[in-house]
Structure formats: structure tokens, C-alpha cells
Design a protein around this motif. Structure first.
Motif, PDB file in Angstrom:
ATOM      1  N   CYS A  94       7.421  31.754  15.739  1.00  0.00           N
ATOM      2  CA  CYS A  94       6.416  30.547  15.363  1.00  0.00           C
ATOM      3  C   CYS A  94       7.135  29.760  14.414  1.00  0.00           C
ATOM      4  O   CYS A  94       8.075  30.164  13.903  1.00  0.00           O
ATOM      5  CB  CYS A  94       5.192  31.100  14.773  1.00  0.00           C
ATOM      6  SG  CYS A  94       5.207  32.267  13.482  1.00  0.00           S
ATOM      7  N   ALA A  95       6.726  28.275  14.317  1.00  0.00           N
ATOM      8  CA  ALA A  95       7.458  27.421  13.577  1.00  0.00           C
ATOM      9  C   ALA A  95       7.579  27.797  12.294  1.00  0.00           C
ATOM     10  O   ALA A  95       6.877  28.321  11.433  1.00  0.00           O
ATOM     11  CB  ALA A  95       6.557  26.030  13.769  1.00  0.00           C
ATOM     12  N   MET A  96       8.969  27.337  11.651  1.00  0.00           N
ATOM     13  CA  MET A  96       9.278  27.709  10.182  1.00  0.00           C
ATOM     14  C   MET A  96       8.665  26.645   9.516  1.00  0.00           C
ATOM     15  O   MET A  96       9.429  25.869   8.623  1.00  0.00           O
ATOM     16  CB  MET A  96      10.868  27.591  10.198  1.00  0.00           C
ATOM     17  CG  MET A  96      11.363  28.921  10.799  1.00  0.00           C
ATOM     18  SD  MET A  96      10.943  30.552  10.202  1.00  0.00           S
ATOM     19  CE  MET A  96      12.135  30.388   9.040  1.00  0.00           C
ATOM     20  N   SER A  97       7.457  26.213   9.378  1.00  0.00           N
ATOM     21  CA  SER A  97       6.895  25.161   8.795  1.00  0.00           C
ATOM     22  C   SER A  97       6.236  25.662   7.603  1.00  0.00           C
ATOM     23  O   SER A  97       6.054  26.791   7.233  1.00  0.00           O
ATOM     24  CB  SER A  97       5.866  24.285   9.590  1.00  0.00           C
ATOM     25  OG  SER A  97       4.987  25.011  10.179  1.00  0.00           O
ATOM     26  N   LEU A  98       5.869  24.692   6.445  1.00  0.00           N
ATOM     27  CA  LEU A  98       5.598  25.189   5.133  1.00  0.00           C
ATOM     28  C   LEU A  98       4.216  25.940   5.188  1.00  0.00           C
ATOM     29  O   LEU A  98       4.085  26.877   4.304  1.00  0.00           O
ATOM     30  CB  LEU A  98       5.261  24.003   4.417  1.00  0.00           C
ATOM     31  CG  LEU A  98       6.592  22.988   3.869  1.00  0.00           C
ATOM     32  CD1 LEU A  98       6.116  21.912   2.862  1.00  0.00           C
ATOM     33  CD2 LEU A  98       7.548  23.958   3.259  1.00  0.00           C
ATOM     34  N   ASP A  99       3.174  25.736   6.226  1.00  0.00           N
ATOM     35  CA  ASP A  99       1.994  26.473   6.307  1.00  0.00           C
ATOM     36  C   ASP A  99       2.197  27.610   6.923  1.00  0.00           C
ATOM     37  O   ASP A  99       1.354  28.440   7.013  1.00  0.00           O
ATOM     38  CB  ASP A  99       1.166  25.543   7.232  1.00  0.00           C
ATOM     39  CG  ASP A  99       1.537  25.206   8.556  1.00  0.00           C
ATOM     40  OD1 ASP A  99       2.786  25.042   8.756  1.00  0.00           O
ATOM     41  OD2 ASP A  99       0.865  25.279   9.313  1.00  0.00           O
ATOM     42  N   GLN A 100       3.677  28.194   7.424  1.00  0.00           N
ATOM     43  CA  GLN A 100       3.779  29.305   8.251  1.00  0.00           C
ATOM     44  C   GLN A 100       5.010  30.210   7.559  1.00  0.00           C
ATOM     45  O   GLN A 100       5.956  30.687   8.233  1.00  0.00           O
ATOM     46  CB  GLN A 100       4.068  28.929   9.637  1.00  0.00           C
ATOM     47  CG  GLN A 100       2.779  28.683  10.348  1.00  0.00           C
ATOM     48  CD  GLN A 100       2.793  28.519  11.886  1.00  0.00           C
ATOM     49  OE1 GLN A 100       1.807  27.975  12.681  1.00  0.00           O
ATOM     50  NE2 GLN A 100       4.131  28.448  12.339  1.00  0.00           N
TER      51      GLN A 100
END
Length: 467
Positions: free
Chosen positions: A409-415
Motif C-alpha cells: 500500500c502507498a507510502m503516503s503520510l496517512d499510511q
């Protein structure tokens, strides 16, 4: 020397079986009815490894990223030491580890990578080349807030004392799996391949009691660790009646967008780049043994490639990361021939108008990538004897990567951090006692480092004391 794909396959078949597989065959693959722990898609971290695959180092120094060339970085995405497993922020006292560097870290974590790089460098080709590692595997632009973290993720840790370095593994990436497997079997583990897990078995009391295989075989265990993605683990393998409805809903909403199309290529001669012509005899030079970044002379090119994908198109000028593992490890191809790994983006999962990736579309994209390479290395297209094109749907279908995302899953700030995969569920434990997540979908995320598996194993060790 010309080589066919069949010849390359023949060479691979001639390789001896690793020790763990020989042991598995010797035991006739007999499953025991019960184990202390079951690992699905086993790649958890194994302490005290009894065998370590040799690493092949590119001929570059510590300052390789500061040269400003189009081929500036060491062999990349091929393995590193698991030193990213320690939490950056200490529980109960944020910033204790970082100290005075916390403000700078916060900026890297939240800012677009273009802003961070502008503060450090003037050379646009250098900034763009570094920015590719901030968007690699991510459906984001270098102008997207938070893209700085992805670059940090790819350079934290070290390889044999060299901070941020990566290396090739002799024998290919399968040697990493074999080393982990050999260590595990030496410590008493049994490994079974082609034994598909159909579901996680839960007792009437709501605790894990093992797994059920596709053929109906039941394997008992009070601990199950899943290296599969959060989506496969919780939406396909775990009985839904034992999971909170809100938890299931949030897992199904995880951002799994991926821009990656991987192209594996067999060539009958060493690529010859205009910027650094081959030596007489076509012996690999230092730049052949590095990660070569193409179509990244300017960060505007990266942003435009991203915008193409947002419109449902594969990029007009795709970002290309070009590696030649056989330039360091001749066992991967016949003499005079090479294998080339192309990590390309941006390619949306679904094309404009709801179109899928039919063979014609896949080949058209690969031809575009090869045309780009030809401009840097004339004669490349004529040297190709075989290619394998893996679009996001292919990566999902073959490897179980949701949306084709290499990080699960994405390595975005919310994850990230305490929100990976979800807030309140970042401790590797799941809502079902005895079921743990140990793969890329858990903290600290993807990468060939084993950190999530190591962390999960330590959590299990602690929990077993009270089970």
C-alpha cells in the motif's frame, strides 16, 4: 554472441537446488499437523543467519550521488541491511532520538521533494535524478507534499558500513530468499512451497488456531504471521465475522495505486551509452554496474510523466531506472549476453476510458520505453532477444501486490509509522488474537530489509509468553 530466451532458461535450470529445497524434497514435503507458528508467504526476519549471500558492489564511492551525472547511483533496489527497523520517534518522548534534527526531519517527511532538493542542490539533472527515488513505486509527483519521505526511505540504513548504499546479490534476488530459507531450516523450520493457504482458521473463542490449505489440509498453530498484503490477509484469508466492520472497511480503502511497469529484458550485447561509450572488448564499465536513470534531466519531466498517468495515459516520456545485474554477476546470463532490469513509470492500473492492458497496449508501451533507451544507447533495440512486460495488473495477478503496488500500500503520510496499515493497528497485531502482519504493509514498509518481519517476530515472542 546471440542468445535466445530458451538458452537463458536452460542456464537457470542447470543451477543446483538450494540446501533448503533439497531438504524439503528429502522429507517428501510432509506437513506436520501442528506447528509453533505458521508464516504465510514466509519472509520474516531470521536472526543469526547461517548463510549469507555474497553482495556485489558497484565501483562507486560514498559520494556517488553528488557527481551530477545521469548514472549517479549505486545498484539500487537490490538489498540492504535491516537497520530501518528501529523507530525514529521514541514512544512517549517524540524526537528523543532525532533531537535537534527533528525540524529538518519533519520537513523531509511533509514537504515536496522538489523543495527539499532546491535547498541543497543547483544542478537540475542532479535534482531530477535524486527526485526519481522520491517517486519510485509511488503514484505521486515530485511536487506532491510528502514525497520527500519516499527518498528518505530508500536511503536510510546502510550496506556493510556504507550509509544509503545498495548492492546486487550474487545469483540474483532468489539468493536472498535461499539464504533466509537455509537459516530457517537450520533452526528447525519447515518450508513448503506450492501449498496455497485458503484461509486463516479461527476458534470459537475468536483466537487463531492455524490455517486451511487449498486442498483442505488443516495445519494447527496458535500463531499465524502473514507476509501477504493487508488486503489479502484481512479481506480474503481471514473469516470476516471475526473482524470489526469498520476495520474491514478501512482495509478495503487503503491507497494501493501503483505507477510501475517492470520490464525484464535479455540482450545479446552490453548496452553502449552515448554519454559513456563502451571500452574495447565490451567489458562492463563502472556505470554499467550502477543504477542508470533515464528521462530525468529535469523535475518538470517527472511531473509531466505523472500528469499523463492522472489522465489515464502511460507517460509520454516514462521515467526509466535501468540496471544490468549481469554486469557484476556473469552467472545470470551466457557469455557476452546480459539481463537488463527496467523499472518504469508512470503507468495507470486502468487506462483512459476504462481500457485494460491488452497485449497490444503492453507492447506499445514497451516499444516507447525502448525508443527512449535507444536515444541514450543506440543499438539497444537491435540487441534485444526477449522481454517480459509486467504492468500493474500483472504485478497484482502474479505476485499478489494490490494494485501492483510494490509496497503493498502507498507510502503516503496517512499510511506510515503508527498509521501503517491503519491507525491503532500498527503494532503488527490484528483484531484476531494470534494473527500478525509481517510484510510490506506493516511498519516501516517495503524494501529488501526484513525490518517488518523482524519487528513482528519480536512482538510474537513477547505475546507467546502470555499465551
Amino acid at each position: 554472441m546471440a542468445a535466445s530466451g530458451r538458452g537463458l532458461r536452460r542456464a537457470l535450470r542447470a543451477s543446483p537446488l538450494p540446501a533448503w529445497r533439497q531438504a524439503h524434497l528429502g522429507a517428501r514435503g510432509n506437513l506436520k499437523p501442528e506447528y509453533d507458528a505458521v508464516v504465510i508467504g514466509a519472509e520474516t526476519w531470521t536472526e543469526a543467519a547461517s548463510s549469507k549471500p555474497p553482495l556485489l558492489h558497484p565501483h562507486v564511492g560514498r559520494g556517488h550521488r553528488g557527481q551530477g551525472a545521469q548514472v549517479p547511483s549505486a545498484g539500487h533496489r537490490h538489498g540492504r541491511k535491516p537497520e530501518a527497523d528501529r523507530p525514529v520517534l521514541t514512544e512517549g518522548c517524540p524526537g528523543l532520538t532525532l533531537g535537534a534534527q527533528l525540524p529538518q526531519y519533519y520537513q523531509v517527511l511533509t514537504a515536496p521533494i522538489t523543495k527539499v532538493l532546491d535547498q541543497w542542490f543547483e544542478s537540475e539533472p542532479l535534482k531530477a535524478t535524486l527526485a526519481t527515488d522520491a517517486v519510485i513505486g509511488a503514484m505521486t509527483s515530485p511536487r506532491t507534499p510528502g514525497s520527500g519521505y519516499v527518498l528518505l526511505h530508500h536511503v536510510m540504513g546502510s550496506l556493510e558500513g556504507m550509509p544509503g548504499a545498495w548492492g546486487y546479490v550474487q545469483g540474483g534476488m532468489g539468493a536472498i530468499s535461499d539464504a533466509i530459507a537455509n537459516s530457517a531450516t537450520a533452526h528447525g523450520a519447515n518450508i513448503f512451497t506450492e501449498k496455497t493457504v485458503a484461509k486463516v482458521q479461527v476458534s470459537s473463542g475468536g483466537c487463531v488456531q492455524g490455517v486451511v490449505l487449498q486442498d483442505g489440509t488443516e495445519v494447527r498453530s496458535k500463531v499465524v504471521l502473514s507476509n501477504a498484503s493487508p488486503q489479502i490477509t484481512f479481506l480474503k484469508l481471514t473469516p470476516q465475522e471475526w473482524l470489526p466492520e469498520e476495520f474491514v472497511g478501512r482495509i478495503s480503502q487503503l491507497d494501493t495505486q501503483s505507477p510501475v511497469t517492470k520490464i525484464n529484458v535479455a540482450v545479446d550485447k552490453l548496452p553502449n551509452f552515448l554519454a559513456a561509450p563502451n571500452a574495447p572488448g565490451d567489458q562492463p564499465l563502472p556505470h554499467h554496474q550502477c543504477s542508470i536513470h533515464l528521462n530525468c534531466e529535469d523535475t518538470c519531466l517527472l511531473h509531466q510523466a505523472f500528469e499523463d498517468a492522472m489522465d489515464g495515459l502511460h507517460s509520454h516520456r516514462p521515467i526509466i531506472e535501468f540496471c544490468i545485474p549481469s554486469s557484476l554477476d556473469p552467472t545470470l546470463a551466457p557469455p557476452g549476453c546480459h539481463v537488463v532490469s527496467l523499472f518504469t513509470q508512470y503507468t495507470p492500473y486502468t487506462l483512459a476510458g476504462g481500457k485494460g492492458w491488452e497485449e497490444q497496449e503492453k507492447n506499445a508501451y514497451a516499444d516507447k520505453v525502448f525508443d527512449c533507451i535507444e536515444a541514450y544507447a543506440p543499438g539497444f533495440k537491435g540487441s534485444v532477444v526477449g522481454r517480459d512486460i509486467l504492468t500493474p495488473p500483472d504485478l497484482e495477478r502474479i505476485f499478489g501486490l494490490p494494485g501492483g503496488n510494490i509496497f503493498h500500500c502507498a507510502m503516503s503520510l496517512d499510511q506510515l509509522y503508527f498509521a501503517r496499515p491503519l491507525p491503532l493497528h500498527s503494532s503488527y497485531r490484528s483484531p484476531v488474537p494470534g494473527l500478525y502482519l509481517c510484510g510490506s504493509g506493516a511498519h516501516p514498509g517495503g524494501g529488501v530489509m526484513g525490518a517488518a518481519g523482524r519487528n513482528a517476530a519480536h512482538v510474537v515472542f513477547g505475546d507467546l509468553k502470555s499465551m
